[in-house]
Motif scaffolding. Structure first.
Motif, PDB file in Angstrom:
ATOM      1  N   TYR A 170       0.805  -1.225   0.000  1.00 47.17           N
ATOM      2  CA  TYR A 170       0.000   0.000   0.000  1.00 47.17           C
ATOM      3  C   TYR A 170       0.839   1.276   0.000  1.00 47.17           C
ATOM      4  O   TYR A 170       0.344   2.336  -0.353  1.00 47.17           O
ATOM      5  N   HIS A 171       2.119   1.162   0.378  1.00 52.55           N
ATOM      6  CA  HIS A 171       2.938   2.362   0.478  1.00 52.55           C
ATOM      7  C   HIS A 171       4.205   2.337  -0.373  1.00 52.55           C
ATOM      8  O   HIS A 171       4.965   3.307  -0.351  1.00 52.55           O
ATOM      9  N   THR A 172       4.467   1.253  -1.095  1.00 52.38           N
ATOM     10  CA  THR A 172       5.663   1.198  -1.951  1.00 52.38           C
ATOM     11  C   THR A 172       5.284   0.640  -3.315  1.00 52.38           C
ATOM     12  O   THR A 172       4.185   0.127  -3.513  1.00 52.38           O
ATOM     13  N   ASP A 173       6.224   0.743  -4.230  1.00 48.27           N
ATOM     14  CA  ASP A 173       6.032   0.189  -5.576  1.00 48.27           C
ATOM     15  C   ASP A 173       6.875  -1.068  -5.768  1.00 48.27           C
ATOM     16  O   ASP A 173       7.247  -1.411  -6.879  1.00 48.27           O
ATOM     17  N   ARG A 174       7.197  -1.758  -4.696  1.00 48.71           N
ATOM     18  CA  ARG A 174       8.033  -2.955  -4.772  1.00 48.71           C
ATOM     19  C   ARG A 174       7.240  -4.129  -5.317  1.00 48.71           C
ATOM     20  O   ARG A 174       6.032  -4.237  -5.120  1.00 48.71           O
ATOM     21  N   ASN A 175       7.937  -5.026  -6.002  1.00 50.65           N
ATOM     22  CA  ASN A 175       7.323  -6.252  -6.505  1.00 50.65           C
ATOM     23  C   ASN A 175       7.162  -7.242  -5.357  1.00 50.65           C
ATOM     24  O   ASN A 175       8.004  -7.316  -4.471  1.00 50.65           O
ATOM     25  N   VAL A 176       6.087  -8.019  -5.411  1.00 51.35           N
ATOM     26  CA  VAL A 176       5.796  -8.982  -4.355  1.00 51.35           C
ATOM     27  C   VAL A 176       5.302 -10.275  -4.997  1.00 51.35           C
ATOM     28  O   VAL A 176       4.495 -10.243  -5.918  1.00 51.35           O
ATOM     29  N   LEU A 177       5.800 -11.391  -4.508  1.00 45.02           N
ATOM     30  CA  LEU A 177       5.290 -12.707  -4.892  1.00 45.02           C
ATOM     31  C   LEU A 177       4.684 -13.318  -3.638  1.00 45.02           C
ATOM     32  O   LEU A 177       5.370 -13.481  -2.626  1.00 45.02           O
ATOM     33  N   VAL A 178       3.397 -13.637  -3.703  1.00 45.38           N
ATOM     34  CA  VAL A 178       2.702 -14.177  -2.534  1.00 45.38           C
ATOM     35  C   VAL A 178       2.323 -15.628  -2.807  1.00 45.38           C
ATOM     36  O   VAL A 178       1.654 -15.922  -3.787  1.00 45.38           O
ATOM     37  N   GLY A 179       2.780 -16.495  -1.945  1.00 46.25           N
ATOM     38  CA  GLY A 179       2.380 -17.893  -1.977  1.00 46.25           C
ATOM     39  C   GLY A 179       1.787 -18.209  -0.614  1.00 46.25           C
ATOM     40  O   GLY A 179       2.513 -18.240   0.370  1.00 46.25           O
ATOM     41  N   ALA A 180       0.505 -18.387  -0.553  1.00 46.79           N
ATOM     42  CA  ALA A 180      -0.157 -18.619   0.723  1.00 46.79           C
ATOM     43  C   ALA A 180      -1.313 -19.589   0.500  1.00 46.79           C
ATOM     44  O   ALA A 180      -1.824 -19.710  -0.615  1.00 46.79           O
ATOM     45  N   PRO A 181      -1.747 -20.264   1.555  1.00 44.04           N
ATOM     46  CA  PRO A 181      -2.826 -21.249   1.413  1.00 44.04           C
ATOM     47  C   PRO A 181      -4.158 -20.625   0.987  1.00 44.04           C
ATOM     48  O   PRO A 181      -4.370 -19.419   1.130  1.00 44.04           O
ATOM     49  N   THR A 182      -5.037 -21.468   0.509  1.00 46.98           N
ATOM     50  CA  THR A 182      -6.392 -21.052   0.161  1.00 46.98           C
ATOM     51  C   THR A 182      -7.064 -20.454   1.391  1.00 46.98           C
ATOM     52  O   THR A 182      -6.932 -20.969   2.487  1.00 46.98           O
ATOM     53  N   GLY A 183      -7.748 -19.333   1.184  1.00 45.98           N
ATOM     54  CA  GLY A 183      -8.476 -18.705   2.282  1.00 45.98           C
ATOM     55  C   GLY A 183      -7.620 -17.814   3.161  1.00 45.98           C
ATOM     56  O   GLY A 183      -8.055 -17.393   4.222  1.00 45.98           O
TER      57      GLY A 183
ATOM     58  N   GLY B  80      -6.432 -14.818   2.265  1.00 40.64           N
ATOM     59  CA  GLY B  80      -6.632 -13.402   1.969  1.00 40.64           C
ATOM     60  C   GLY B  80      -5.818 -12.873   0.809  1.00 40.64           C
ATOM     61  O   GLY B  80      -5.541 -11.677   0.735  1.00 40.64           O
ATOM     62  N   LYS B  81      -5.431 -13.745  -0.122  1.00 42.32           N
ATOM     63  CA  LYS B  81      -4.611 -13.303  -1.254  1.00 42.32           C
ATOM     64  C   LYS B  81      -5.362 -12.332  -2.170  1.00 42.32           C
ATOM     65  O   LYS B  81      -4.751 -11.420  -2.718  1.00 42.32           O
ATOM     66  N   THR B  82      -6.659 -12.502  -2.319  1.00 42.65           N
ATOM     67  CA  THR B  82      -7.427 -11.596  -3.180  1.00 42.65           C
ATOM     68  C   THR B  82      -7.394 -10.176  -2.620  1.00 42.65           C
ATOM     69  O   THR B  82      -7.139  -9.219  -3.358  1.00 42.65           O
ATOM     70  N   LEU B  83      -7.595 -10.031  -1.326  1.00 45.56           N
ATOM     71  CA  LEU B  83      -7.541  -8.706  -0.720  1.00 45.56           C
ATOM     72  C   LEU B  83      -6.119  -8.139  -0.805  1.00 45.56           C
ATOM     73  O   LEU B  83      -5.935  -6.942  -0.991  1.00 45.56           O
ATOM     74  N   ILE B  84      -5.116  -8.997  -0.734  1.00 47.60           N
ATOM     75  CA  ILE B  84      -3.730  -8.556  -0.888  1.00 47.60           C
ATOM     76  C   ILE B  84      -3.536  -7.937  -2.268  1.00 47.60           C
ATOM     77  O   ILE B  84      -2.923  -6.880  -2.411  1.00 47.60           O
ATOM     78  N   ALA B  85      -4.083  -8.573  -3.302  1.00 45.99           N
ATOM     79  CA  ALA B  85      -4.004  -8.014  -4.654  1.00 45.99           C
ATOM     80  C   ALA B  85      -4.768  -6.692  -4.745  1.00 45.99           C
ATOM     81  O   ALA B  85      -4.325  -5.748  -5.404  1.00 45.99           O
ATOM     82  N   GLU B  86      -5.902  -6.616  -4.063  1.00 49.45           N
ATOM     83  CA  GLU B  86      -6.690  -5.385  -4.068  1.00 49.45           C
ATOM     84  C   GLU B  86      -5.923  -4.232  -3.419  1.00 49.45           C
ATOM     85  O   GLU B  86      -6.048  -3.080  -3.856  1.00 49.45           O
ATOM     86  N   LEU B  87      -5.104  -4.516  -2.410  1.00 49.36           N
ATOM     87  CA  LEU B  87      -4.312  -3.457  -1.772  1.00 49.36           C
ATOM     88  C   LEU B  87      -3.376  -2.792  -2.770  1.00 49.36           C
ATOM     89  O   LEU B  87      -3.205  -1.572  -2.756  1.00 49.36           O
ATOM     90  N   SER B  88      -2.779  -3.575  -3.648  1.00 47.53           N
ATOM     91  CA  SER B  88      -1.883  -2.973  -4.639  1.00 47.53           C
ATOM     92  C   SER B  88      -2.671  -2.141  -5.658  1.00 47.53           C
ATOM     93  O   SER B  88      -2.188  -1.110  -6.125  1.00 47.53           O
ATOM     94  N   MET B  89      -3.898  -2.557  -5.956  1.00 50.68           N
ATOM     95  CA  MET B  89      -4.733  -1.754  -6.856  1.00 50.68           C
ATOM     96  C   MET B  89      -5.159  -0.448  -6.187  1.00 50.68           C
ATOM     97  O   MET B  89      -5.197   0.603  -6.827  1.00 50.68           O
ATOM     98  N   LEU B  90      -5.463  -0.527  -4.895  1.00 57.61           N
ATOM     99  CA  LEU B  90      -5.821   0.690  -4.167  1.00 57.61           C
ATOM    100  C   LEU B  90      -4.630   1.643  -4.109  1.00 57.61           C
ATOM    101  O   LEU B  90      -4.797   2.862  -4.179  1.00 57.61           O
ATOM    102  N   ARG B  91      -3.432   1.112  -4.014  1.00 59.11           N
ATOM    103  CA  ARG B  91      -2.215   1.945  -4.062  1.00 59.11           C
ATOM    104  C   ARG B  91      -2.161   2.691  -5.389  1.00 59.11           C
ATOM    105  O   ARG B  91      -1.890   3.881  -5.442  1.00 59.11           O
ATOM    106  N   MET B  92      -2.417   2.002  -6.473  1.00 62.66           N
ATOM    107  CA  MET B  92      -2.393   2.631  -7.794  1.00 62.66           C
ATOM    108  C   MET B  92      -3.435   3.738  -7.881  1.00 62.66           C
ATOM    109  O   MET B  92      -3.166   4.827  -8.382  1.00 62.66           O
ATOM    110  N   LEU B  93      -4.629   3.484  -7.355  1.00 62.39           N
ATOM    111  CA  LEU B  93      -5.678   4.506  -7.395  1.00 62.39           C
ATOM    112  C   LEU B  93      -5.305   5.706  -6.537  1.00 62.39           C
ATOM    113  O   LEU B  93      -5.567   6.852  -6.912  1.00 62.39           O
ATOM    114  N   ASN B  94      -4.694   5.472  -5.384  1.00 57.63           N
ATOM    115  CA  ASN B  94      -4.224   6.572  -4.532  1.00 57.63           C
ATOM    116  C   ASN B  94      -3.188   7.411  -5.260  1.00 57.63           C
ATOM    117  O   ASN B  94      -3.215   8.640  -5.203  1.00 57.63           O
ATOM    118  N   ARG B  95      -2.265   6.753  -5.931  1.00 54.56           N
ATOM    119  CA  ARG B  95      -1.197   7.463  -6.644  1.00 54.56           C
ATOM    120  C   ARG B  95      -1.754   8.309  -7.788  1.00 54.56           C
ATOM    121  O   ARG B  95      -1.297   9.402  -8.045  1.00 54.56           O
TER     122      ARG B  95
END
Length: 126
Positions: free
Chosen positions: A81-94, A96-111
């Motif tokens: 939400y506060h940087t433009d760094r690349n991130v690779l997320v590997g986490a189990p089902t359920g 919160g990976k979808t919301l994690i992706a949404e955070l990066s989109m919200l960063r783009m909209l803020n910018r």
């Protein structure tokens, strides 16, 4: 399980008569990596409240669904939400990976809607 001291490689030609070789491959000084590379430890952080988004419009997207981010989302929040760094997320089902992706989109909209005039104030996500 322990490795055998050596393997034998048998090379046999299907085109040349008499081309038959056997080579021993020793594992005496073989260094293997760990079976599974270590994962990033989940830090013992206090869950971030929804207000960490700092934008009432963004907070309204999640009102009624959650009040705090889960541990995985909390650990990734600042980077997404506060940087433009690349991130690779590997986490189990359920987790919160979808919301994690949404955070990066919200960063783009803020910018894009920054008040200093450096962004497009009419940014929209479809």
């Amino acid at each position: 399980e322990p490795l055998p001291p050596q393997y034998f490689v048998h090379v046999l030609s299907d085109r040349w008569v008499g081309m038959d070789e056997v080579h021993a491959v020793s594992f005496k000084h073989l260094i293997l990596p760990d079976q599974h590379p270590p994962h990033t430890d989940l830090l013992d952080l206090t869950p971030l409240p929804l207000s960490a988004l700092g934008n009432p419009k963004f907070e309204a997207l999640y009102q009624g669904r959650l009040t705090h981010f889960n541990p995985v989302q909390t650990q990734l929040f600042h980077t997404l939400y506060h940087t433009d760094r690349n991130v690779l997320v590997g986490a189990p089902t359920g987790s919160g990976k979808t919301l994690i992706a949404e955070l990066s989109m919200l960063r783009m909209l803020n910018r894009r809607a920054e008040p200093d005039g450096s962004g497009d104030r009419e940014a929209k996500a479809v």
